[in-house]
Scaffold this active site. Structure first.
Site, PDB file in Angstrom:
ATOM      1  N   ASP A  71       1.369 -10.628   7.739  1.00 24.74           N
ATOM      2  CA  ASP A  71       1.807 -11.315   6.514  1.00 24.74           C
ATOM      3  C   ASP A  71       2.864 -10.468   5.812  1.00 24.74           C
ATOM      4  O   ASP A  71       3.096  -9.321   6.197  1.00 24.74           O
ATOM      5  CB  ASP A  71       0.610 -11.562   5.575  1.00 24.74           C
ATOM      6  CG  ASP A  71      -0.309 -10.363   5.513  1.00 24.74           C
ATOM      7  OD1 ASP A  71       0.207  -9.222   5.534  1.00 24.74           O
ATOM      8  OD2 ASP A  71      -1.531 -10.544   5.425  1.00 24.74           O
ATOM      9  N   ASP A  73       4.324  -8.941   2.141  1.00 24.13           N
ATOM     10  CA  ASP A  73       4.024  -8.669   0.733  1.00 24.13           C
ATOM     11  C   ASP A  73       5.306  -8.286   0.008  1.00 24.13           C
ATOM     12  O   ASP A  73       6.189  -7.653   0.585  1.00 24.13           O
ATOM     13  CB  ASP A  73       3.028  -7.503   0.617  1.00 24.13           C
ATOM     14  CG  ASP A  73       1.696  -7.831   1.268  1.00 24.13           C
ATOM     15  OD1 ASP A  73       1.303  -9.006   1.225  1.00 24.13           O
ATOM     16  OD2 ASP A  73       1.075  -6.921   1.830  1.00 24.13           O
ATOM     17  N   ASP A 152      -1.445   3.978  -0.015  1.00 29.90           N
ATOM     18  CA  ASP A 152      -2.327   4.879   0.729  1.00 29.90           C
ATOM     19  C   ASP A 152      -1.592   5.844   1.658  1.00 29.90           C
ATOM     20  O   ASP A 152      -1.769   7.059   1.569  1.00 29.90           O
ATOM     21  CB  ASP A 152      -3.417   4.089   1.476  1.00 29.90           C
ATOM     22  CG  ASP A 152      -2.869   3.019   2.421  1.00 29.90           C
ATOM     23  OD1 ASP A 152      -1.662   2.737   2.369  1.00 29.90           O
ATOM     24  OD2 ASP A 152      -3.665   2.477   3.209  1.00 29.90           O
TER      25      ASP A 152
HETATM   26  P1  ATP Z   1      -2.534  -4.892   7.757  1.00 26.26           P
HETATM   27  O1  ATP Z   1      -2.323  -6.061   6.849  1.00 26.26           O
HETATM   28  O2  ATP Z   1      -1.774  -4.926   9.009  1.00 26.26           O
HETATM   29  O3  ATP Z   1      -3.964  -4.595   7.974  1.00 26.26           O
HETATM   30  P2  ATP Z   1      -1.382  -3.452   5.583  1.00 26.26           P
HETATM   31  O4  ATP Z   1      -0.860  -2.057   5.485  1.00 26.26           O
HETATM   32  O5  ATP Z   1      -0.454  -4.562   5.265  1.00 26.26           O
HETATM   33  O6  ATP Z   1      -1.981  -3.598   7.041  1.00 26.26           O
HETATM   34  P3  ATP Z   1      -2.993  -4.495   3.482  1.00 26.26           P
HETATM   35  O7  ATP Z   1      -4.457  -4.340   3.271  1.00 26.26           O
HETATM   36  O8  ATP Z   1      -2.419  -5.838   3.718  1.00 26.26           O
HETATM   37  O9  ATP Z   1      -2.653  -3.523   4.700  1.00 26.26           O
HETATM   38  O10 ATP Z   1      -2.285  -3.804   2.246  1.00 26.26           O
HETATM   39  C1  ATP Z   1      -0.918  -3.946   1.932  1.00 26.26           C
HETATM   40  C2  ATP Z   1      -0.374  -2.632   1.373  1.00 26.26           C
HETATM   41  O11 ATP Z   1      -1.085  -2.272   0.182  1.00 26.26           O
HETATM   42  C3  ATP Z   1      -0.529  -1.436   2.291  1.00 26.26           C
HETATM   43  O12 ATP Z   1       0.515  -1.339   3.224  1.00 26.26           O
HETATM   44  C4  ATP Z   1      -0.553  -0.282   1.313  1.00 26.26           C
HETATM   45  O13 ATP Z   1       0.761   0.051   0.889  1.00 26.26           O
HETATM   46  C5  ATP Z   1      -1.291  -0.860   0.130  1.00 26.26           C
HETATM   47  N1  ATP Z   1      -2.743  -0.605   0.182  1.00 26.26           N
HETATM   48  C6  ATP Z   1      -3.684  -1.365   0.780  1.00 26.26           C
HETATM   49  N2  ATP Z   1      -4.907  -0.861   0.629  1.00 26.26           N
HETATM   50  C7  ATP Z   1      -4.768   0.262  -0.096  1.00 26.26           C
HETATM   51  C8  ATP Z   1      -5.675   1.232  -0.613  1.00 26.26           C
HETATM   52  N3  ATP Z   1      -6.968   1.154  -0.382  1.00 26.26           N
HETATM   53  N4  ATP Z   1      -5.154   2.259  -1.337  1.00 26.26           N
HETATM   54  C9  ATP Z   1      -3.832   2.335  -1.577  1.00 26.26           C
HETATM   55  N5  ATP Z   1      -2.931   1.466  -1.136  1.00 26.26           N
HETATM   56  C10 ATP Z   1      -3.371   0.426  -0.395  1.00 26.26           C
HETATM   57 MG    MG Z   2      -0.965  -6.653   5.160  1.00 24.47          MG
END
Ligand code: ATP
Ligand code: MG
Length: 450
Positions: A71, A73, A152
């Site tokens: 997705d 963001d 993170d």
């Molecule tokens: P995926 O969606 O492929 O699992 P993602 O990195 O996009 O990986 P998401 O959970 O969609 O993970 O989160 C989007 C973004 O928000 C992350 O890339 C990160 O920058 C931030 N993020 C997510 N969870 C946390 C957290 N627990 N602490 C700090 N930042 C976070």
């Molecule tokens: Mg994501």
């Protein structure tokens, strides 16, 4: 343009640790066309209204690595109330983190306002922390730089601007992608205490991307395993699914064991792992099969994964009940009840998964009883496929089931006559006697203990 590039290099030479780097078109592999049209629309709408907006997070990371993002963001300096009126179909959601969902047909773009991770006065209701340092509320808006530092991992903190095809990077995230390194932003211990789910995210991305964990990031991780107890059961369940269904579940499982996280996620299973080689083989095999299925684009379900993870614990407990005189199916159901109840307190497995788990387990007993019309009824049972796969899994893990899996494989590939012959050839003295005595009782031994 040349001017900007020169400026960039000058900046790079004298750059302090957390200074902003801007990478231009020829310094990264992204192009606006790689982004979803909708995400680009959201960014341009926000920018046209005078705000800053970037595509950010996992999608930028995945595209840099050549993967298809799940997705997209968007991060902006517009506050949720300012974002909402700019779009026809937008909703503000969430309490802990207020975000805006902008909807285009079936695609939803998540728009978050730049957030800060800075300490606020005690009385400030916008940000709360427990005694252990965990953040419970976090709605302080901030600058782009603040937003980057509260993310993170460095590889998840890259900001892409499709209008000039540039990447903003405050933490050498792009370099870490090239170095294949998982590095937490800021002080590792503080960041893990703020949100222990980050421990699992480090493991997840390390296994999924095949990246090394930076030693400074890894250093406090094992000692902080306990803090996973503070994660709410729905959140831990969600994160567990991401860990186990990523296509790299075996590698993930190994890391979860190394860091002692697995014992906090599925403790009953962790206990069995320490006691029997069969448990280890079963769980390894379950993850191996899961990863192969993901790679082959076959369906996988959390019900099957949790059924495998908890099977040794259910068997161990069922044995105790049988020794206390309960009949086999009743003992196994009683055990299943207890094992699931315990697990659900840690990871909130919804009923839509825990019910099929019980059915898969129940059918491990019924699949051995194939005489009369049973085999035909079983093969048409909606849970047959999963239960049959589970038999194969147990055999692959070394359990001797008297070639039960092979029998069912043959049965499925046979015509009606062959099936009848297969059934007649079975000697099931106990079950056939029961059937003769009570021909109408379809499930003579399924008196429920529930
Ligand atoms: P995926 O969606 O492929 O699992 P993602 O990195 O996009 O990986 P998401 O959970 O969609 O993970 O989160 C989007 C973004 O928000 C992350 O890339 C990160 O920058 C931030 N993020 C997510 N969870 C946390 C957290 N627990 N602490 C700090 N930042 C976070
Ligand atoms: Mg994501």
């Amino acid at each position: 343009m040349l001017d900007r590039i020169n400026k960039f290099f000058k900046k790079r030479m004298t750059r302090p640790a957390d200074s902003e780097q801007i990478f231009l078109s020829d310094q990264h592999s992204l192009t606006p066309e790689l982004m979803s049209t909708e995400a680009r629309k959201v960014v341009s709408t926000l920018q046209n209204a005078g705000f800053d907006a970037y595509i950010v997070g996992g999608c930028v990371r995945d595209l840099l690595l050549g993967f298809k993002p799940k997705d997209f963001d968007v991060a902006t300096n517009a506050e949720p109330e300012e974002v909402k009126p700019l779009f026809r179909r937008a909703r503000i959601i969430g309490r802990r983190f207020q975000i805006v969902h902008v909807q285009f047909g079936r695609e939803i773009i998540e728009v978050t306002t730049f957030r800060s991770n800075q300490k606020q006065p005690e009385s400030d209701a916008t940000r709360r922390q427990t005694e252990s340092g965990m953040l419970t509320r976090d709605n302080v808006f901030g600058t782009l730089r603040d937003d980057a530092s509260r993310r993170d991992l460095t590889i998840n903190a890259l900001y892409y601007n499709p209008s000039d095809n540039s990447v903003r990077d405050f933490s050498e995230g792009l370099e870490d992608i090239k170095r294949r390194l998982i590095r937490i932003m800021g002080d590792p211990e503080v960041r893990f205490r703020e949100d222990p789910v980050r421990l699992l995210r480090v493991v997840r991305f390390s296994a999924k991307l095949g990246f090394q964990i930076e030693p400074r990031t890894a250093e406090p991780m094992r000692a902080l395993a306990n803090s996973l107890q503070q994660v709410s059961s729905p959140r831990l369940f969600d994160e567990s699914l991401k860990l186990f269904m990523s296509g790299q579940s075996l590698a993930t499982f190994r890391l979860l064991q190394d860091y002692n996280f697995f014992a906090h996620m599925v403790p009953q299973s962790a206990e069995c792992l320490g006691q029997s080689d069969f448990s280890e083989r079963l769980i390894d095999q379950a993850f191996t099969n899961t990863d192969l299925r993901v790679r082959a684009h076959k369906r996988i379900t959390p019900a099957f994964i949790y059924a495998a993870l908890l099977w040794p614990a259910v068997q161990q407990r069922a044995l105790v009940y049988r020794e206390q005189g309960e009949p086999p199916l009743s003992a196994q159901r009683h055990a299943a009840e207890n094992v699931i109840a315990f697990q659900v307190r840690l990871t909130a497995i919804p009923k839509r998964y825990s019910i099929p788990m019980r059915e898969i387990w129940d059918m491990q007993l019924s699949l051995t009883r194939r005489t009369g019309g049973r085999a035909e009824r079983l093969v048409n049972h909606p849970r047959f496929r999963a239960a049959y796969d589970f038999v194969l899994l147990r055999e692959e893990a070394g359990e001797d089931l008297n070639s039960l899996g092979e029998w069912w494989t043959r049965y499925q590939n046979s015509n009606e006559l062959e099936r009848q012959n297969m059934v007649s050839a079975i000697k099931e003295p106990r079950s056939s006697r029961t059937r003769r005595r009570r021909p109408r009782a379809r499930k003579p031994d399924t008196k429920s203990v529930e």
